[in-house]
Design a protein around this motif. Sequence first.
Motif, PDB file in Angstrom:
ATOM      1  N   ASP A 242       0.816  -1.215   0.000  1.00 41.07           N
ATOM      2  CA  ASP A 242       0.000   0.000   0.000  1.00 41.07           C
ATOM      3  C   ASP A 242       0.851   1.267   0.000  1.00 41.07           C
ATOM      4  N   LYS A 243       1.916   1.265   0.793  1.00 40.65           N
ATOM      5  CA  LYS A 243       2.690   2.489   0.997  1.00 40.65           C
ATOM      6  C   LYS A 243       3.502   2.868  -0.238  1.00 40.65           C
ATOM      7  N   SER A 244       4.193   1.911  -0.822  1.00 42.34           N
ATOM      8  CA  SER A 244       5.049   2.199  -1.982  1.00 42.34           C
ATOM      9  C   SER A 244       4.321   2.061  -3.306  1.00 42.34           C
ATOM     10  N   GLN A 245       3.135   1.397  -3.275  1.00 44.27           N
ATOM     11  CA  GLN A 245       2.358   1.123  -4.490  1.00 44.27           C
ATOM     12  C   GLN A 245       3.171   0.305  -5.496  1.00 44.27           C
ATOM     13  N   LYS A 246       3.954  -0.642  -4.967  1.00 44.99           N
ATOM     14  CA  LYS A 246       4.769  -1.512  -5.816  1.00 44.99           C
ATOM     15  C   LYS A 246       4.616  -2.965  -5.373  1.00 44.99           C
ATOM     16  N   ILE A 247       4.945  -3.875  -6.295  1.00 46.47           N
ATOM     17  CA  ILE A 247       4.995  -5.292  -5.962  1.00 46.47           C
ATOM     18  C   ILE A 247       6.298  -5.561  -5.215  1.00 46.47           C
ATOM     19  N   ARG A 248       6.192  -6.175  -4.030  1.00 52.02           N
ATOM     20  CA  ARG A 248       7.368  -6.456  -3.222  1.00 52.02           C
ATOM     21  C   ARG A 248       7.303  -7.881  -2.665  1.00 52.02           C
ATOM     22  N   THR A 249       8.432  -8.334  -2.118  1.00 53.81           N
ATOM     23  CA  THR A 249       8.466  -9.656  -1.484  1.00 53.81           C
ATOM     24  C   THR A 249       8.730  -9.501   0.005  1.00 53.81           C
ATOM     25  N   TYR A 250       8.169 -10.426   0.792  1.00 54.83           N
ATOM     26  CA  TYR A 250       8.315 -10.399   2.245  1.00 54.83           C
ATOM     27  C   TYR A 250       8.596 -11.812   2.747  1.00 54.83           C
ATOM     28  N   ARG A 251       9.564 -11.927   3.653  1.00 57.74           N
ATOM     29  CA  ARG A 251       9.833 -13.216   4.290  1.00 57.74           C
ATOM     30  C   ARG A 251       8.700 -13.510   5.259  1.00 57.74           C
ATOM     31  N   PHE A 271       0.068  -6.889 -10.822  1.00 60.32           N
ATOM     32  CA  PHE A 271       0.505  -8.276 -10.697  1.00 60.32           C
ATOM     33  C   PHE A 271       0.272  -9.044 -11.989  1.00 60.32           C
ATOM     34  N   ARG A 272      -0.852  -8.783 -12.650  1.00 60.06           N
ATOM     35  CA  ARG A 272      -1.188  -9.482 -13.889  1.00 60.06           C
ATOM     36  C   ARG A 272      -0.200  -9.145 -15.001  1.00 60.06           C
ATOM     37  N   GLU A 273       0.299  -7.923 -15.015  1.00 61.57           N
ATOM     38  CA  GLU A 273       1.190  -7.487 -16.089  1.00 61.57           C
ATOM     39  C   GLU A 273       2.645  -7.860 -15.854  1.00 61.57           C
ATOM     40  N   MET A 274       3.000  -8.211 -14.614  1.00 61.88           N
ATOM     41  CA  MET A 274       4.400  -8.508 -14.326  1.00 61.88           C
ATOM     42  C   MET A 274       4.801  -9.872 -14.867  1.00 61.88           C
ATOM     43  N   ASP A 275       6.051  -9.996 -15.239  1.00 62.78           N
ATOM     44  CA  ASP A 275       6.628 -11.280 -15.641  1.00 62.78           C
ATOM     45  C   ASP A 275       7.116 -11.953 -14.371  1.00 62.78           C
ATOM     46  N   ILE A 276       6.332 -12.895 -13.847  1.00 63.10           N
ATOM     47  CA  ILE A 276       6.617 -13.476 -12.543  1.00 63.10           C
ATOM     48  C   ILE A 276       7.963 -14.195 -12.518  1.00 63.10           C
ATOM     49  N   GLN A 277       8.296 -14.903 -13.618  1.00 62.58           N
ATOM     50  CA  GLN A 277       9.572 -15.633 -13.661  1.00 62.58           C
ATOM     51  C   GLN A 277      10.753 -14.673 -13.608  1.00 62.58           C
ATOM     52  N   SER A 278      10.659 -13.590 -14.397  1.00 60.46           N
ATOM     53  CA  SER A 278      11.734 -12.605 -14.418  1.00 60.46           C
ATOM     54  C   SER A 278      11.847 -11.901 -13.072  1.00 60.46           C
ATOM     55  N   PHE A 279      10.704 -11.570 -12.487  1.00 57.23           N
ATOM     56  CA  PHE A 279      10.694 -10.893 -11.188  1.00 57.23           C
ATOM     57  C   PHE A 279      11.364 -11.749 -10.118  1.00 57.23           C
ATOM     58  N   PHE A 310      21.062 -18.284 -14.510  1.00 57.18           N
ATOM     59  CA  PHE A 310      20.196 -17.456 -15.351  1.00 57.18           C
ATOM     60  C   PHE A 310      19.080 -18.223 -16.057  1.00 57.18           C
ATOM     61  N   GLY A 311      19.230 -19.539 -16.194  1.00 59.56           N
ATOM     62  CA  GLY A 311      18.250 -20.297 -16.952  1.00 59.56           C
ATOM     63  C   GLY A 311      18.452 -20.119 -18.453  1.00 59.56           C
ATOM     64  N   LYS A 312      17.442 -20.489 -19.246  1.00 57.23           N
ATOM     65  CA  LYS A 312      17.533 -20.385 -20.705  1.00 57.23           C
ATOM     66  C   LYS A 312      16.475 -19.473 -21.304  1.00 57.23           C
ATOM     67  N   LYS A 313      15.317 -19.391 -20.626  1.00 55.23           N
ATOM     68  CA  LYS A 313      14.228 -18.596 -21.173  1.00 55.23           C
ATOM     69  C   LYS A 313      14.567 -17.108 -21.125  1.00 55.23           C
ATOM     70  N   GLY A 314      14.497 -16.443 -22.282  1.00 53.65           N
ATOM     71  CA  GLY A 314      14.786 -15.020 -22.358  1.00 53.65           C
ATOM     72  C   GLY A 314      16.252 -14.689 -22.240  1.00 53.65           C
ATOM     73  N   VAL A 315      17.127 -15.697 -22.332  1.00 55.09           N
ATOM     74  CA  VAL A 315      18.571 -15.502 -22.209  1.00 55.09           C
ATOM     75  C   VAL A 315      19.238 -15.982 -23.487  1.00 55.09           C
ATOM     76  N   SER A 316      20.203 -15.226 -23.966  1.00 51.63           N
ATOM     77  CA  SER A 316      20.887 -15.578 -25.217  1.00 51.63           C
ATOM     78  C   SER A 316      22.317 -16.025 -24.928  1.00 51.63           C
ATOM     79  N   TYR A 317      22.674 -17.210 -25.451  1.00 46.96           N
ATOM     80  CA  TYR A 317      24.034 -17.741 -25.310  1.00 46.96           C
ATOM     81  C   TYR A 317      24.663 -17.804 -26.701  1.00 46.96           C
TER      82      TYR A 317
END
Length: 378
Positions: A242-251, A271-279, A310-317
């Motif tokens: 609520d305070k920052s109006q951003k998506i955040r993570t909490y332990r 939340f719907r627009e975010m790329d959850i894997q990238s986040f 880094f994984g492979k999705k969205g990453v170029s080798y």
Amino acid sequence: MEKKYPDRNHGKKAKQRLKPYIVLQYLLRNTDEEHFATGKDIVAYLRENCDIYAERRSIYKDIDEINEVNWMLENDETIGNAVKAIAADEYDEEKLVVYDKSRKGYYVKNRHFQLDDIRLLAECVNSSKFVSRSQAEQLIDKICEFVSDYQAEKIITDAFVIDRPRTTDTALIYNISMINSAMSHNIEGEPHEPEKISFHYMKHSMSDNGKRVAQRKGEKYIVSPFRLMVNDGNYYLIAFDDKSQKIRTYRVDRMNGIGYAGEPREGEEQFREMDIQSFVKRTFSMFTGDTEYVSIRFPDYLLDTVIERFGKKGVSYSRLDDKHFSVFVKVDVSEPFFGWLSSFGKRAKITAPRHVVEQYKSYLDKYHTYTSKFINII
């Protein structure tokens, strides 16, 4: 008027009706691919432990009925079709309880979970830092109810060979339950609108002998919960703050006094627009910083390590020469990222963009100066 007398056989009849269920429970607990039970064993158990007197022929009938009912439920069919299927099952593929001619005994063959499944689940519970020792023991005991007592004993012995650091906070399971309820669209069969939660977010304080104190000077956090996840043995909540109006993570283990805020959840669009894997990758792998696409050169023998990071999705080798490759990846440019990269020494090198190369050089210069001073002090 005819005088009515109590039915002296009523208790015995009630026990007899329970007999197939008791037979099934006995077989589930006492048999597996290495342990068998004869009709005589089951008759003796019923007599000695349940005060039920039965003939061996009735036990065989009970086992047939157990297999038929189990097949009916597993296949969502009628009991008539179940009777036909079990009668035609020449190779015991569809039966829950089968007879082994060589051992001359019955055993449970087709359980919902196999031994290796339960062993894996037990090890996952035991290795979780967010589960206390007492909770782990209770959960593993419950999980092991899906295998025989002989198998359960071995699993429990295996699971506790190695001790691991874990939380002593027994409120964590309650916190998870509260968060799940707040996110739910349905509670006990009734529609529920996902809602915000409030809590104190705790940290350890050196000024108070390492005790945990609430952040924000005791002000409660109010967030809209969206997803629970586990990373590196810890539970995290992904939420709209609520305070920052951003998506955040909490332990979750640092959240204290969780309660329902009584307000509808916000941040659905974000939340719907975010790329959850990238986040998740940025948040838990490199922490926060300015997001940049960078090119990094590595020797070939570090390819597995880099892909694991880094994984492979969205990453170029791409191939650079016969000994090196380049990875083009989106990262949060920050000290934790530079710290990870510097652990490879001269084997890893940022090649682009130029301003990130300069940032990395500044980080290395600062780190070298700091370590030199530290070594001189020692």
